[in-house]
Design an enzyme around this catalytic site. Structure first.
Site, short mmCIF file in Angstrom:
data_model
loop_
_atom_site.label_atom_id
_atom_site.label_comp_id
_atom_site.label_asym_id
_atom_site.label_seq_id
_atom_site.Cartn_x
_atom_site.Cartn_y
_atom_site.Cartn_z
N ASP A 447 -17.66 -12.98 5.82
CA ASP A 447 -16.60 -13.26 4.86
C ASP A 447 -15.24 -13.21 5.56
OD1 ASP A 447 -15.72 -13.42 1.94
OD2 ASP A 447 -14.71 -11.57 2.56
N GLU A 484 -17.07 -17.74 7.88
CA GLU A 484 -16.19 -18.38 6.91
C GLU A 484 -14.83 -18.42 7.61
OE1 GLU A 484 -15.12 -17.88 2.21
OE2 GLU A 484 -14.84 -16.12 3.48
#
Length: 540
Positions: A447, A484
Site C-alpha cells: 500500500d 502501489e
C-alpha cells in the site's frame, strides 16, 4: 491506500550474565490504581517488581495488613485520555503467604521480541531514546488480576544490567510458556520539538509481538475501548502442513487475482455459512469452490495484520459511528487479525486458522497475496493520537518528523513510518519474512509504496534501501512483490518505480483510463488500446 475500487493491471518489468534475583508478587489491599515498587537484593543487581491495579469493586486483593500513609498520585487513563490528579490514601503492603516467585536474569538482546531460551522466556525491545523501560505482565489463572482493568505485574529494567546498546532485555525463569499477556511502559525525554512522545502511563504493545490479544469479537461495541497486549505461545506443536503439501508457484504472467476482504467475503448471512464462521479465515475456506468456478488462481487479501476496527469510536469525531472494516490501520506487523478467528477464538486460534486457510487455498492451486501497510500505523497524528506501540516506544525513530519535531504526513493518515531508517527497515523485513516462513504466503501488495521510497527526512530516493533489500532478500525471493506506486504527497511513480527487475506495479493509469472509457469520455479508444496491450508508453 484504498482510494478507489476497480480493475487494475499489474505490470512486471522484464528481465548473558547468569546471576539472578528472585522477585515476589505482592498483592496490596487498596482498590484504586497505583504503582508501588518493591526491591529484592541480589549480588548482581537490584530490581523492583510492581503490581498496578485499577479501581474495581468487590475484587480487592487480600493478605495484607494496613499501615496508612497519604501519597499524591497522578492517575492517567490509557490511550492519551485526559488525566486526573487526586490524593489517595495508600496502604503500605507487606509480603503475603501466597507469593509468586519470579526468578530473573540479565537476558539477551537478540532476538528482538519474545523468545524461549534455555533458562526461561526472554524479552527484548528496542528504544534508542528511552530512559526507563518497564516490562508489564499478566499471568494466566490469576483471577484477582484483570489485565483489561489494569492489573499487571511490573518489572522495571535496570539500564546498567538489562540494556545492550539500544536494546532493553530481561529473561524470566519458570514463566508459563503460553497465555501470558505482556507490554511495556516506556519513559524518556518529553521534548516534543525534538520528536519525542514518551508517556509512561500507557502500556505499549511490543512491535515484535507475534500474537496480539484484545477484544474477541469484531465490532463488539460493548468492548470498543478494549486495550491490546502482546502474547506468545511456546507449548503447541508445529502446524502440520501435510506430507503432500506444496506451494502453487504460479508464474506472475499467469496470475488472475481476486481482491477480497476476509470478513466481508462471508460476513453476511447470504454466504449461507454457519454464523460461527462467517467473516473468518475458516469461512473463506468454505468458499474455495466458488473461487475456482470464477477461474482465479490467486487471492489478494485486504489487510490481515492486527488492527482496531473500533478506533473511530474512541473519541468524538465525524466518523465515530463507523467501524473500520478495511483494516488499513495497522497495530502490529507480525500478528494476524485475531477477530477473524471463528467464534471469537482469540489470537492463537486466529494464527492456526490462518494457516489452515493458506493450506486449503494452496491445495486448490490458489496463491495468497497480502495487502500490507508499511507506510503508516494506527497511531494517527498529534491532534488525536492513539498511542498503542511505536509512538510511545521511540517516536523519533519509528516515524518521520521535521526539524521542529512535528510528524510528517505522506500517507494521509497523520503519521508516516520511517521506512528507510535502519531499525524500521529491519522491522519491515523481519515482518515480511515472518509471513513467508510462518504462514507460507506467496506475495505482498504494498500500500502507498512510494512512501517506502522516501528518506528519513521525507525526500524521494532514487535507490531506496528498503525497496532494494526486499528485492534482494533470499527468503522473499520466491514471493510476488507488487507496488502501489504513489503516495498522498505527489510521489507518483507509475512506470518508473525502482524495481531491480523484481518489483511489479499496480498500473494506476490502466484503471483510470478504463474507467474513463466506460464512462464514455471522448477520445479514449486509442488510449484504451494502449492500456490493454501493456501500456508501452509506461513500460518498455
Amino acid at each position: 491506500m484504498k482510494a478507489f475500487e476497480g480493475t487494475m493491471m499489474i505490470h512486471q518489468p522484464l528481465p548473558a550474565l547468569s546471576n539472578s534475583t528472585k522477585l515476589l508478587l505482592f498483592a496490596p489491599t487498596f482498590s484504586h490504581k497505583l504503582c508501588r515498587s518493591f526491591s529484592a537484593a541480589s549480588p548482581a543487581h537490584e530490581m523492583g517488581l510492581r503490581l498496578s491495579k485499577k479501581a474495581s469493586s468487590g475484587n480487592t486483593p487480600r493478605h495484607f495488613n494496613k499501615t496508612s500513609s497519604s501519597v499524591k498520585h497522578t492517575t492517567p487513563s490509557a490511550y492519551n485520555q485526559p488525566t486526573q490528579e487526586r490524593v489517595l490514601e495508600e496502604e503500605s503492603p507487606r509480603v503475603s503467604e501466597t507469593t509468586l516467585p519470579l526468578k530473573t536474569s540479565q537476558g539477551q538482546a537478540f532476538p528482538i521480541g519474545v523468545s524461549e531460551v534455555e533458562n526461561g522466556i526472554n524479552f527484548a525491545i528496542f528504544s534508542q531514546h528511552a530512559t526507563a523501560v518497564t516490562l508489564c505482565l499478566s499471568l494466566p489463572k490469576r483471577e484477582k488480576l484483570d489485565w483489561q482493568d489494569g492489573g499487571m505485574i511490573e518489572l522495571p529494567l535496570d539500564p546498567r544490567v538489562n540494556k545492550t546498546g539500544d536494546i532493553w532485555h530481561i529473561c524470566i525463569e519458570d514463566l508459563p510458556r503460553s497465555e501470558v499477556l505482556y507490554g511495556y511502559r516506556v519513559d524518556g525525554p518529553r521534548d516534543w520539538h525534538q520528536g519525542h512522545r514518551f508517556d509512561s502511563s500507557i502500556v505499549l504493545i511490543d512491535p515484535y509481538a507475534k500474537l496480539v490479544e484484545g477484544r474477541r469479537h469484531f465490532g463488539d461495541a460493548s468492548a470498543k475501548l478494549s486495550k491490546f497486549l502482546g502474547t506468545y505461545e511456546f507449548e503447541s506443536l508445529p502446524f502440520d502442513w501435510g506430507d503432500n503439501y506444496k506451494l502453487p508457484n504460479i508464474p506472475e504472467k499467469d496470475l488472475v487475482i481476486y481482491e477480497m476482504n476476509v470478513r466481508a467475503f462471508t460476513g453476511d448471512e447470504s454466504s449461507g455459512l454457519d454464523p460461527e464462521i462467517r467473516g473468518s479465515y475458516l469461512g473463506l475456506i468454505q468458499k474455495i469452490p466458488h473461487l475456482l468456478e470464477l477461474g482465479i488462481n490467486a487471492v489478494e487479501l485486504l489487510p490481515v495484520f492486527e488492527f482496531d476496527e473500533m478506533e473511530f469510536q474512541r473519541r468524538r469525531n465525524p466518523r465515530d459511528h463507523m467501524v473500520n472494516t478495511w483494516g488499513y490501520s495497522t497495530i502490529n506487523f507480525f500478528s494476524p487479525m485475531s477477530r477473524y478467528a471463528a467464534g471469537g477464538g482469540g489470537p492463537l486460534k486466529a494464527s492456526w486458522e490462518f494457516k489452515e486457510m493458506v493450506k486449503a487455498l494452496h491445495g486448490a492451486g490458489i496463491e495468497v497475496i497480502l495487502d500490507v501497510v508499511y507506510n503508516h500505523t494506527n497511531e494517527a497524528d498529534d491532534a488525536n493520537p492513539y498511542t498503542t506501540s511505536f509512538r510511545g516506544i521511540d517516536n523519533k525513530v519509528y516515524y518521520m518528523v521535521d526539524g521542529t519535531g512535528q510528524l510528517l504526513n505522506y500517507a494521509g493518515c497523520g503519521n508516516t513510518l520511517n521506512c528507510n531508517h535502519p531499525v524500521v527497515m529491519e522491522l519491515i523485513l523481519d515482518s515480511l519474512r515472518h509471513w513467508v516462513v510462518e504462514y507460507h504466503v506467496d506475495g505482498f501488495r504494498f500500500d502507498l509504496a512510494s512512501v517506502l521510497c522516501r528518506g528519513t527526512d521525507g525526500s524521494p530516493l532514487n535507490a531506496p534501501p528498503l525497496i532494494r533489500a526486499i528485492a534482494k532478500d533470499a527468503i522473499l525471493s520466491r514471493c510476488k512483490i507488487i507496488a502501489e506506486p504513489w503516495d498522498c504527497r505527489g510521489l507518483y511513480l507509475v512506470g518508473k518505480f525502482p524495481n531491480w527487475d523484481r518489483w511489479a506495479e499496480w498500473n494506476g493509469k490502466y484503471r483510470d483510463d478504463l474507467r474513463k472509457f466506460i464512462k464514455g469520455d471522448p477520445g479514449m479508444k486509442g488510449i484504451l488500446a494502449t492500456r490493454i496491450s501493456g501500456s508501452s508508453d509506461l513500460y518498455r
